[in-house]
Design a protein around this motif. Structure first.
Motif, mmCIF file in Angstrom:
data_model
loop_
_atom_site.group_PDB
_atom_site.id
_atom_site.type_symbol
_atom_site.label_atom_id
_atom_site.label_comp_id
_atom_site.label_asym_id
_atom_site.label_seq_id
_atom_site.Cartn_x
_atom_site.Cartn_y
_atom_site.Cartn_z
ATOM 1 N N ARG A 63 0.832 -1.209 0.000
ATOM 2 C CA ARG A 63 0.000 0.000 0.000
ATOM 3 C C ARG A 63 0.867 1.260 0.000
ATOM 4 N N ALA A 64 1.972 1.239 0.739
ATOM 5 C CA ALA A 64 2.873 2.391 0.766
ATOM 6 C C ALA A 64 3.496 2.627 -0.605
ATOM 7 N N PHE A 75 -7.640 1.739 3.840
ATOM 8 C CA PHE A 75 -7.124 0.485 4.395
ATOM 9 C C PHE A 75 -7.956 -0.714 3.961
ATOM 10 N N ALA A 76 -9.283 -0.625 4.084
ATOM 11 C CA ALA A 76 -10.143 -1.775 3.777
ATOM 12 C C ALA A 76 -10.055 -2.156 2.305
ATOM 13 N N ASP A 77 -10.049 -1.176 1.414
ATOM 14 C CA ASP A 77 -9.954 -1.471 -0.018
ATOM 15 C C ASP A 77 -8.600 -2.072 -0.360
ATOM 16 N N VAL A 81 -7.931 -5.870 -2.055
ATOM 17 C CA VAL A 81 -7.185 -6.062 -3.304
ATOM 18 C C VAL A 81 -5.956 -6.923 -3.052
ATOM 19 N N PHE A 82 -5.233 -6.630 -1.994
ATOM 20 C CA PHE A 82 -3.979 -7.332 -1.736
ATOM 21 C C PHE A 82 -4.219 -8.777 -1.314
ATOM 22 N N PHE A 83 -5.053 -8.990 -0.299
ATOM 23 C CA PHE A 83 -5.192 -10.328 0.269
ATOM 24 C C PHE A 83 -5.961 -11.281 -0.645
ATOM 25 N N VAL A 84 -7.017 -10.794 -1.279
ATOM 26 C CA VAL A 84 -7.732 -11.667 -2.205
ATOM 27 C C VAL A 84 -6.847 -11.980 -3.401
ATOM 28 N N GLY A 85 -6.134 -10.973 -3.902
ATOM 29 C CA GLY A 85 -5.220 -11.217 -5.019
ATOM 30 C C GLY A 85 -4.122 -12.206 -4.667
ATOM 31 N N GLN A 86 -3.633 -12.140 -3.417
ATOM 32 C CA GLN A 86 -2.541 -13.019 -3.005
ATOM 33 C C GLN A 86 -2.943 -14.490 -2.963
ATOM 34 N N LEU A 87 -4.232 -14.775 -2.907
ATOM 35 C CA LEU A 87 -4.651 -16.175 -2.958
ATOM 36 C C LEU A 87 -4.224 -16.831 -4.271
ATOM 37 N N ALA A 296 -14.182 -4.800 3.412
ATOM 38 C CA ALA A 296 -14.365 -3.937 2.239
ATOM 39 C C ALA A 296 -15.826 -3.837 1.846
ATOM 40 N N ARG A 297 -16.572 -4.895 2.073
ATOM 41 C CA ARG A 297 -17.997 -4.879 1.706
ATOM 42 C C ARG A 297 -18.765 -3.867 2.544
ATOM 43 N N HIS A 298 -18.328 -3.681 3.785
ATOM 44 C CA HIS A 298 -19.057 -2.782 4.682
ATOM 45 C C HIS A 298 -18.447 -1.386 4.745
ATOM 46 N N ALA A 299 -17.276 -1.225 4.149
ATOM 47 C CA ALA A 299 -16.618 0.084 4.201
ATOM 48 C C ALA A 299 -17.176 1.001 3.127
#
Length: 311
Positions: A63-64, A75-77, A81-87, A296-299
């Motif tokens: 993110r930085a 942060f939530a977005d 993006v990062f964690f779902v993509g990392q799967l 992210a869904r609730h943010a």
């Protein structure tokens, strides 16, 4: 691409990635059952919390970099993006994570070239910082058991020089010209590199704690075992990344980790520690992806800064 087709493709990616992730855990359960049986629930919980902290530090590093290049994500977005993509790293092949992050980032206003640049920059930063951790922690305690991996040290000065913003920006510009893409609007800065390096070291510290708790549960305690745990995980990750043909470094990391832990654990117990570590990290990946998706869904969607050159 219409919205329905895009959602179906992303759902397919998620199902396949989750399937491979769960298979990575279930496929080795018989190998790690005895090791987990020797670990107490508080130690396992602490190890998982440390992994979640290290994965979060990795997301903040990415993110930085993305923010320094011109796209500041909430942060939530960023986490989604990062964690779902990392799967995607559990799917055989090396490009699934970056492709997923590029597509999800695009929906948030992040240009694909900027997503790709941030993604690929995380790896030399991880390598340089991880090798630094290994250099500081392993030689005095591991000795001959890790001597075969000494050649990795040749990469360290190359990586350090290569991470200078002038070098990075020149390489990125050259690559974009080859791909006939427009140049990045904002070049990487020294502050962006140093911030991301700081998050990388924080991640290595948390990974070291995660492995040290497992090692302690398997019978090796004290300062020497803890120090070796920090270096063992860093060495294992760096070697696993270099051997890119193995999905998520499978197999390669365990061999290096066993070698690094040899001074404090016998062969069988070291293998158990390495395999337990692999499972805990995989569970951490799945937990982070799930939590990030829910958050992210609730943010509320925040505007993304994609401005031009710095003044």
């Amino acid at each position: 691409m219409n919205g329905t087709r895009k959602r179906l493709i992303r759902l397919g990616f998620l199902v396949v990635a989750l399937g491979f992730g769960v298979w990575a855990i279930a496929g080795r359960w018989s190998e790690v059952a005895d090791g987990f049986a020797r670990l107490s629930w508080p130690l396992l919980a602490g190890s998982l919390v440390a992994v979640l902290a290290s994965l979060t530090a990795g997301m903040l590093m990415w993110r930085a970099l993305l923010a320094d290049l011109g796209s500041s994500l909430p942060f939530a977005d960023a986490a989604k993006v990062f964690f779902v993509g990392q799967l995607g790293k559990y799917i055989p092949g090396s490009l699934w994570p970056v492709l997923a992050q590029m597509e999800m980032g695009k929906d948030l206003g992040v240009p694909r070239s900027r997503s790709a640049a941030a993604f690929f920059l995380t790896y030399p930063i991880y390598l340089a910082s991880g090798l630094s951790v290994a250099v500081v922690t392993l030689p005095a305690f591991a000795g001959d058991s890790v001597a075969r991996y000494a050649w990795l040290l040749l990469l360290l000065p190359v990586l350090v020089v290569g991470l200078h913003p002038r070098v990075v920006n020149a390489v990125l510009g050259f690559g974009l010209r080859l791909l006939k893409r427009p140049p990045l609007e904002r070049p990487l800065t020294r502050r962006g590199v140093l911030t991301s390096v700081g998050w990388a070291f924080a991640g290595w510290a948390a990974y070291g704690v995660h492995l040290a708790l497992i090692v302690a549960g398997l019978g090796a305690t004290g300062a020497k075992a803890m120090t070796l745990s920090f270096g063992a995980f860093a060495l294992a990750w760096c070697l696993g990344f270099i051997v890119v043909v193995a999905p998520a470094g499978a197999g390669v990391r365990e061999v290096a980790m066993v070698a690094a832990l040899a001074p404090v654990l016998d062969g069988g117990t070291a293998i158990a520690a390495a395999l337990c570590s692999r499972i805990v990290v995989s569970v951490g990946d799945l937990v982070c992806a799930g939590l990030a998706g829910l958050a992210a869904r609730h943010a509320k969607v925040a505007p993304v800064e994609t401005g031009g050159a710095r003044k």
